[in-house]
Motif scaffolding. Structure first.
Motif, PDB file in Angstrom:
ATOM      1  N   ARG A   1     -13.179  15.243   8.952  1.00  9.80           N
ATOM      2  CA  ARG A   1     -14.270  14.079   8.558  1.00  9.80           C
ATOM      3  C   ARG A   1     -13.839  14.111   6.945  1.00  9.80           C
ATOM      4  N   THR A   2     -14.007  12.659   6.555  1.00  9.86           N
ATOM      5  CA  THR A   2     -13.813  12.345   4.992  1.00  9.86           C
ATOM      6  C   THR A   2     -15.050  12.796   4.203  1.00  9.86           C
ATOM      7  N   LYS A   3     -14.899  12.820   2.914  1.00  5.29           N
ATOM      8  CA  LYS A   3     -16.289  13.256   2.255  1.00  5.29           C
ATOM      9  C   LYS A   3     -17.208  12.005   2.150  1.00  5.29           C
ATOM     10  N   GLU A   4     -16.564  10.740   2.445  1.00  6.55           N
ATOM     11  CA  GLU A   4     -17.598   9.551   2.827  1.00  6.55           C
ATOM     12  C   GLU A   4     -18.301   9.653   4.102  1.00  6.55           C
ATOM     13  N   GLY A   5     -17.646  10.373   5.056  1.00  9.72           N
ATOM     14  CA  GLY A   5     -18.302  10.552   6.217  1.00  9.72           C
ATOM     15  C   GLY A   5     -17.526  10.311   7.493  1.00  9.72           C
ATOM     16  N   THR A   6     -16.592   9.507   7.138  1.00 10.23           N
ATOM     17  CA  THR A   6     -15.648   8.881   8.475  1.00 10.23           C
ATOM     18  C   THR A   6     -15.003  10.084   9.116  1.00 10.23           C
ATOM     19  N   SER A   7     -15.056   9.933  10.309  1.00  9.13           N
ATOM     20  CA  SER A   7     -14.325  10.861  11.263  1.00  9.13           C
ATOM     21  C   SER A   7     -12.770  10.498  11.459  1.00  9.13           C
ATOM     22  N   LEU A   8     -12.151  11.635  11.568  1.00 12.50           N
ATOM     23  CA  LEU A   8     -10.712  11.630  11.562  1.00 12.50           C
ATOM     24  C   LEU A   8     -10.193  12.420  12.714  1.00 12.50           C
ATOM     25  N   SER A   9      -8.910  12.073  13.233  1.00 11.59           N
ATOM     26  CA  SER A   9      -8.564  13.302  14.213  1.00 11.59           C
ATOM     27  C   SER A   9      -7.744  14.452  13.384  1.00 11.59           C
ATOM     28  N   ARG A  10      -8.307  15.481  13.710  1.00 14.08           N
ATOM     29  CA  ARG A  10      -7.752  16.643  13.160  1.00 14.08           C
ATOM     30  C   ARG A  10      -6.423  17.333  13.397  1.00 14.08           C
ATOM     31  N   PRO A  11      -5.586  17.141  12.673  1.00 13.62           N
ATOM     32  CA  PRO A  11      -4.157  17.884  12.938  1.00 13.62           C
ATOM     33  C   PRO A  11      -4.454  19.401  13.683  1.00 13.62           C
ATOM     34  N   ASP A  12      -3.536  19.897  14.581  1.00  6.30           N
ATOM     35  CA  ASP A  12      -3.538  21.199  14.827  1.00  6.30           C
ATOM     36  C   ASP A  12      -2.932  22.125  13.714  1.00  6.30           C
ATOM     37  N   ALA A  13      -2.120  21.898  13.027  1.00  7.05           N
ATOM     38  CA  ALA A  13      -1.529  22.516  12.098  1.00  7.05           C
ATOM     39  C   ALA A  13      -2.674  23.179  11.175  1.00  7.05           C
TER      40      ALA A  13
ATOM     41  N   ASP B   1     -10.434  17.125   3.989  1.00  8.79           N
ATOM     42  CA  ASP B   1     -10.693  16.289   5.010  1.00  8.79           C
ATOM     43  C   ASP B   1      -9.863  16.492   6.469  1.00  8.79           C
ATOM     44  N   LEU B   2      -8.957  16.924   6.124  1.00  2.52           N
ATOM     45  CA  LEU B   2      -8.005  17.117   7.382  1.00  2.52           C
ATOM     46  C   LEU B   2      -8.376  18.239   8.044  1.00  2.52           C
ATOM     47  N   ARG B   3      -8.770  19.297   7.278  1.00  6.19           N
ATOM     48  CA  ARG B   3      -9.216  20.563   8.057  1.00  6.19           C
ATOM     49  C   ARG B   3     -10.547  20.362   8.782  1.00  6.19           C
ATOM     50  N   SER B   4     -11.488  19.634   8.155  1.00  7.55           N
ATOM     51  CA  SER B   4     -12.662  19.293   8.791  1.00  7.55           C
ATOM     52  C   SER B   4     -13.035  18.300   9.868  1.00  7.55           C
TER      53      SER B   4
END
Ligand SMILES: Nc1ncnc2c1ncn2[C@@H]1O[C@H](COP(=O)(O)OP(=O)(O)OP(=O)(O)O)[C@@H](O)[C@H]1O
Ligand SMILES: [Mg+2]
Length: 362
Positions: free
Chosen positions: A269-281, A264-267
């Motif tokens: 986007r969660t597997k349910e399709g919600t967008s997330l802010s992606r960490p730089d790490a 989820d954090l890498r892409s």
């Protein structure tokens, strides 16, 4: 065999390599220890011969890499950190030439001597330039024996030093004028170079176009299939924990929490399709393996308990909080929304959420 922390691939998988060699009936490219098909089986696995799969997620890439090594150009693997570029180059070298130890580690301090040859100065002073006084570089040794040399983090070397490879890759020779005019080392069949470069460090754009042209580029991507990633994490964990006195059981459901969080954090986007802010790490599979390894050690040695989502939560923070303070906020948002929603019906997500929400992330 003596215990060491990490054996090279040709030792670690010596039995597999022997079985592959015995069963190998395909044509061998000049200078190779195995046929191209056996090299592929070594890396992608073969059930009949009890050869394990070592690289997951992109089988055509492995085929292209093998083909590239048979050709006249070098092979350059580029990608994000922790995508198994080094691992793949070690496995290819072990299978193709029987040894993976000829390595140049690129850094700002790499000089042309590390790529060509240098001298043993005591001998040089005592008896003048001689074959005995010459100290061959790994590249020189690989040319002499017809093997593969690995060049790690090539783009971290100054570009003018990298360019020493141009003539090596096109002429396949190194002249040693100190030993006399006609003294030129000519590479034996089987010689080739596998370079790796990390896209987060100084980029490949600084490589000269003359050198770029002498390499086939392959981009290695993080594993996108959660099923593959889970299988790999479980396998690596079993290897790392083998031989420890304090064994630790692990419920595959805990690995699901870890792999899903990373995916989820890498892409973004969660597997349910919600967008997330992606960490730089960097949320690589290699980091995921480190997290679960640390979680298992903590569970076994400090808690004497089975690994739970709580152990995972505590270890993930060390991956996320590396350089950018904003990443802590992004992870917190993930915990507060996604992990919370999932904690309702699942005990592992619940343990993860309850520990993660108490972490000092910002
Ligand atoms: N697709 C994959 N198949 C198998 N193992 C993988 C894969 N992706 C990551 N790994 C894991 O990553 C570990 C090591 O990665 P490696 O050091 O080779 O990465 P790298 O791409 O060279 O990283 P860096 O750019 O930081 O040098 C492997 O030992 C393995 O556990
Ligand atoms: Mg590497």
């Amino acid at each position: 065999m003596e215990m060491v922390l990490r054996a090279p691939a040709e030792e670690k998988y010596a039995e597999e390599l022997t079985r592959l060699k015995e069963a190998d009936d395909g044509p061998r490219p000049p200078g190779w220890r195995l046929s191209a098909r056996a090299v592929r089986r070594f890396i992608l696995g073969d059930e009949a011969l009890k050869v394990s799969r070592k690289f997951y997620g992109d089988d055509p890439l492995v085929d292209r890499a093998i083909v590239s090594l048979m050709g006249a150009q070098g092979l350059m693997m580029v990608g994000e950190p922790g995508t198994a570029k080094s691992m793949l180059s070690e496995l290819l070298a072990a299978a193709v030439s029987g040894q993976s130890g000829l390595v140049v580690q690129g850094s700002a301090g790499t000089t042309e001597d590390h790529i060509r040859y240098s001298w043993n100065y005591a001998l040089l002073l005592a008896e003048g330039p001689s074959a005995r006084a010459l100290v061959p570089s790994p590249v020189f040794q690989a040319m002499r024996s017809g093997g593969i040399v690995r060049f790690e983090e090539l783009t971290r070397c100054p570009p003018e030093v990298q360019d020493a490879l141009i003539s090596i890759l096109s002429e396949k020779t190194i002249a040693v004028p100190e030993l006399g005019e006609s003294q030129t080392l000519r590479a034996k069949p089987g010689f080739n170079v596998i370079g790796t470069a990390n896209l987060r460090d100084r980029g490949v754009h600084e490589m000269s176009s003359a050198l770029k042209r002498r390499f086939n580029f392959e981009t290695v991507h993080p594993i996108s299939d959660p099923g593959f990633e889970k299988e790999l994490v479980l396998k690596e964990l079993a290897e790392r924990l083998a031989g420890l006195e304090a064994g630790s059981e692990i419920d595959p459901g805990v690995i699901d929490v870890l792999v899903q969080t990373f995916q989820d954090l890498r892409s973004g986007r969660t597997k349910e399709g919600t967008s997330l802010s992606r960490p730089d790490a960097v949320m690589s599979t290699a980091e995921a393996v480190n997290v679960v390894h640390a979680a298992a050690l903590e569970a076994a040695f400090l808690d004497k308990a089975a690994v739970s989502g709580a152990h995972i939560a505590r270890q993930v923070q060390g991956v996320v909080l590396k350089d950018n303070p904003e990443d802590g906020k992004k992870f917190k948002a993930y915990v507060d929304h996604v992990a919370k929603d999932r904690s309702g019906g699942n005990a592992h997500w619940k343990a993860f959420y309850q520990t993660a929400r108490k972490l000092k992330l910002v």
